[in-house]
Design a protein around this motif. Structure first.
Motif, mmCIF file in Angstrom:
data_model
loop_
_atom_site.group_PDB
_atom_site.id
_atom_site.type_symbol
_atom_site.label_atom_id
_atom_site.label_comp_id
_atom_site.label_asym_id
_atom_site.label_seq_id
_atom_site.Cartn_x
_atom_site.Cartn_y
_atom_site.Cartn_z
ATOM 1 N N GLU A 290 1.033 -0.871 -0.373
ATOM 2 C CA GLU A 290 0.151 -0.263 -0.121
ATOM 3 C C GLU A 290 0.865 1.340 0.821
ATOM 4 O OE1 GLU A 290 -2.332 0.626 3.252
ATOM 5 O OE2 GLU A 290 -3.783 2.081 2.179
ATOM 6 N N ASN A 345 -4.550 4.872 -1.824
ATOM 7 C CA ASN A 345 -5.767 5.390 -1.298
ATOM 8 C C ASN A 345 -6.161 6.647 -2.244
ATOM 9 O OD1 ASN A 345 -5.685 4.299 1.031
ATOM 10 N ND2 ASN A 345 -3.454 4.649 0.929
ATOM 11 N N GLU A 377 -7.555 1.425 -3.171
ATOM 12 C CA GLU A 377 -8.518 2.000 -2.269
ATOM 13 C C GLU A 377 -9.977 3.212 -2.066
ATOM 14 O OE1 GLU A 377 -5.892 1.111 1.067
ATOM 15 O OE2 GLU A 377 -5.090 -0.699 0.317
ATOM 16 N N ASP A 407 -11.950 0.625 1.678
ATOM 17 C CA ASP A 407 -11.309 0.841 2.946
ATOM 18 C C ASP A 407 -12.164 0.982 4.202
ATOM 19 O OD1 ASP A 407 -8.766 1.167 4.316
ATOM 20 O OD2 ASP A 407 -7.931 2.829 3.035
ATOM 21 N N LYS A 428 -11.973 -4.780 2.783
ATOM 22 C CA LYS A 428 -10.848 -3.401 4.067
ATOM 23 C C LYS A 428 -11.118 -3.878 5.632
ATOM 24 C CE LYS A 428 -6.100 -1.914 4.213
ATOM 25 N NZ LYS A 428 -4.694 -1.298 3.138
HETATM 26 CA CA CA Z 1 -6.199 2.928 2.975
#
Ligand code: CA
Ligand code: C2E
Ligand code: CA
Length: 510
Positions: A290, A345, A377, A407, A428
């Protein structure tokens, strides 16, 4: 708004205007006759005609003036109604409330009795409004105002000062009781669900309190302070209230500083990406990384994303920063092991911009990344803003071969019905559940439920914020496949992720 009048529609205004202009025309006609026939009009001597004309002139002029003033008066009252009374609720509008705060402030100076300004805000009202529709959103606001009126005595001044924000002035008198008890009672009553035509709507509130004259007497400053207290309460969790204190002003200054510095920092190249591994439990290997943005300010040092990302979202800077992050992560993917993907993200603000898909396509073209190695995400909140559009964007991303992970799952709406409409590959599980896993049985149940749900939907699960072996054991038992957290590696510069065989000089950071 009962006596609201619009000058363009008022009958009085029209009658007077018509009468005045009618007489005006009549006079003009007489004057024309006089011109045409000389000193004798219809056999009358010129003095009589002149006198009649003068009288008519005066009458017409006064009526014209009356109509003008009637119009002005009505306009004034119209503008007053429009700006002073909130149309939706009948409470004071923001400007009127500022006036009431000013009145209370001068009274408190005269008689020394403290007054509290209580700022009540419906959490995430914009999102609630978007998801239930504006018409039901309006009904919610009306019902809220009605309840506020029922709870508080008629003498209390109250106003609507923002979309879902209300202000109330409470005089510190013995019959009102202590302000904290009153606020808690108010919140408890106002947070009880509201019956709307299609469903029962729950809301959360945050409340900020300032005291006059202690915290000042300028209404605008007082409102800013009550709002700072409100933000502070909101940051503390659901259904909180806070009393203003000077420290909150410093926080606001810091935010201001970040806002002014972000642009410069971006141009200067202060930003960088750190990567955190995602570990697959069944195969025992790292499957992805990530990307987490880092801001290293030349004087202030590291500024965490939790501090600047929300401000970048508010100011629009998230656009260029987010694009830079995606671009950098996709080009960095070349330096990561080939069988690993990179997770990026995406801010809700970025996700909903018109050219989001075009931007993603362009970054893929320019960097040449295999779309299968890219995961985005996206939070639940982002998807809930406009479900139709979100579903379209997610479909397009899936078509392009890009996978999406939901997310912070479990912290937002967790409205399970929408999940079925959306294409995504992963849920997630938010770190707040993972961290409570060992101490709180409910968290375990939530994790098992999410895993069960993801199986039913045919998607994968990943848990974030994993710090202990014990948590891994519990997550494994719950059926979670991929884990991420300090136990497997902290976020770090890409240099530390590259297999040793690669020459280090190739691992350029910018
Ligand atoms: Ca994240
Ligand atoms: P997030 O997406 O939930 O990211 C996970 C956060 O948890 C990261 O914080 C990460 O460093 C931290 N973390 C990872 N493992 C552990 C652990 O075992 N224990 C604990 N206590 N924390 C752990 P970070 O890097 O400070 O980022 C915070 C948030 O800022 C992110 O939350 C994300 O919402 C946002 N953010 C970070 N980078 C970006 C970005 O490039 N774009 C956008 N839009 N938001 C970003
Ligand atoms: Ca999270």
């Amino acid at each position: 708004m009962d006596n609201k009048t619009n000058p363009t529609r008022s009958t009085t205004f029209r009658l007077i205007t018509i009468a005045a202009s009618g007489l005006g025309s009549f006079m003009l006609g007489l004057w024309g006759l006089k011109l045409g026939y000389g000193s004798h009009v219809a056999g009358l001597p010129s003095e009589v005609v002149g006198g009649a004309l003068a009288a008519l002139c005066a009458l017409a002029a006064s009526l014209a003036a009356m109509s003008f003033f009637a119009g002005v008066d009505e306009s004034v009252s119209y503008v007053y109604q429009e700006t002073q009374v909130d149309k939706l609720t009948g409470l004071h509008a923001r400007t009127a409330m500022i006036g009431k705060i000013a009145e209370a402030a001068s009274a408190t100076i005269r008689n020394g009795e403290p007054v509290f300004l209580i700022d009540i805000d419906i959490d995430r009202f914009k999102q609630v409004n978007d998801s239930i529709g504006y018409s039901q959103g309006d009904q919610l606001i009306r019902a809220f105002a009605r309840r506020l009126r029922e709870i508080l005595p008629d003498t209390v001044e109250m106003g609507r000062i923002g979309a879902g924000e209300f202000a109330v002035l409470i005089h510190d008198t013995p019959d009102m009781g202590p302000v904290d008890t009153l606020v808690e009672y108010l919140m408890e009553k106002l947070m009880q669900p509201y019956q709307l035509p299609s469903h029962l709507q729950s809301i959360n509130l945050s409340v900020g309190i300032v005291a006059m004259p202690k915290d000042g007497i300028d209404p605008v400053v007082l409102l800013r302070k009550s709002n700072l207290a409100l933000q502070h309460a909101r940051a503390g969790g659901i259904g909180n209230w806070s009393v203003f204190h000077a420290e909150m002003g410093k926080v606001a200054e810091y935010r201001q500083w970040i806002e002014s510095e972000l642009h410069l920092a971006f141009k200067r190249g202060d930003f960088d990406l750190h990567y955190q591994p995602q570990f697959d439990l069944p195969s025992g290997r790292i499957v992805g990384y990530e990307a987490l943005v880092r801001w290293k300010h030349p004087e202030r040092g590291m500024i965490p994303p939790t501090e600047f990302v929300p401000i970048a979202e508010e100011t629009g800077m998230i656009g260029p920063i987010g694009e830079w992050v995606l671009h950098k992560a996709c080009s960095d993917a070349r330096l990561l092991p080939q069988d690993c993907f990179v997770a990026v993200n995406i801010s809700p603000v970025q996700f909903m911009t018109k050219d989001f898909l075009a931007m993603v396509r362009n970054v893929i073209d320019v960097t040449g990344i295999d779309p299968k190695r890219l995961e985005l995400e996206v939070t639940e909140t982002a998807m809930m803003q406009d479900r139709g559009r979100a579903a379209h964007i997610l479909d397009e991303l899936a078509r392009m071969g890009i996978s999406v992970a939901v997310d912070d799952f479990g912290t937002g709406y967790s409205n399970l019905s929408y999940l079925i409409d959306f294409s995504f590959k992963k849920l997630k599980i938010d770190q707040s559940f993972v961290q409570r896993l060992e101490t709180d049985a409910n968290s375990g149940a939530v994790v098992s439920t999410i895993v069960g749900l993801s199986r039913a939907l045919g998607v994968h699960t990943i848990a974030e914020g994993v710090e202990t072996e014990n948590q891994v054991t519990l997550l494994r038992a719950a059926g979670c496949e991929v884990v991420q957290g300090y136990l497997y590696g902290r976020p770090g510069p890409i240099g530390s992720k590259v297999p040793r065989s690669k020459p280090l000089q190739k691992i350029a950071m910018h």
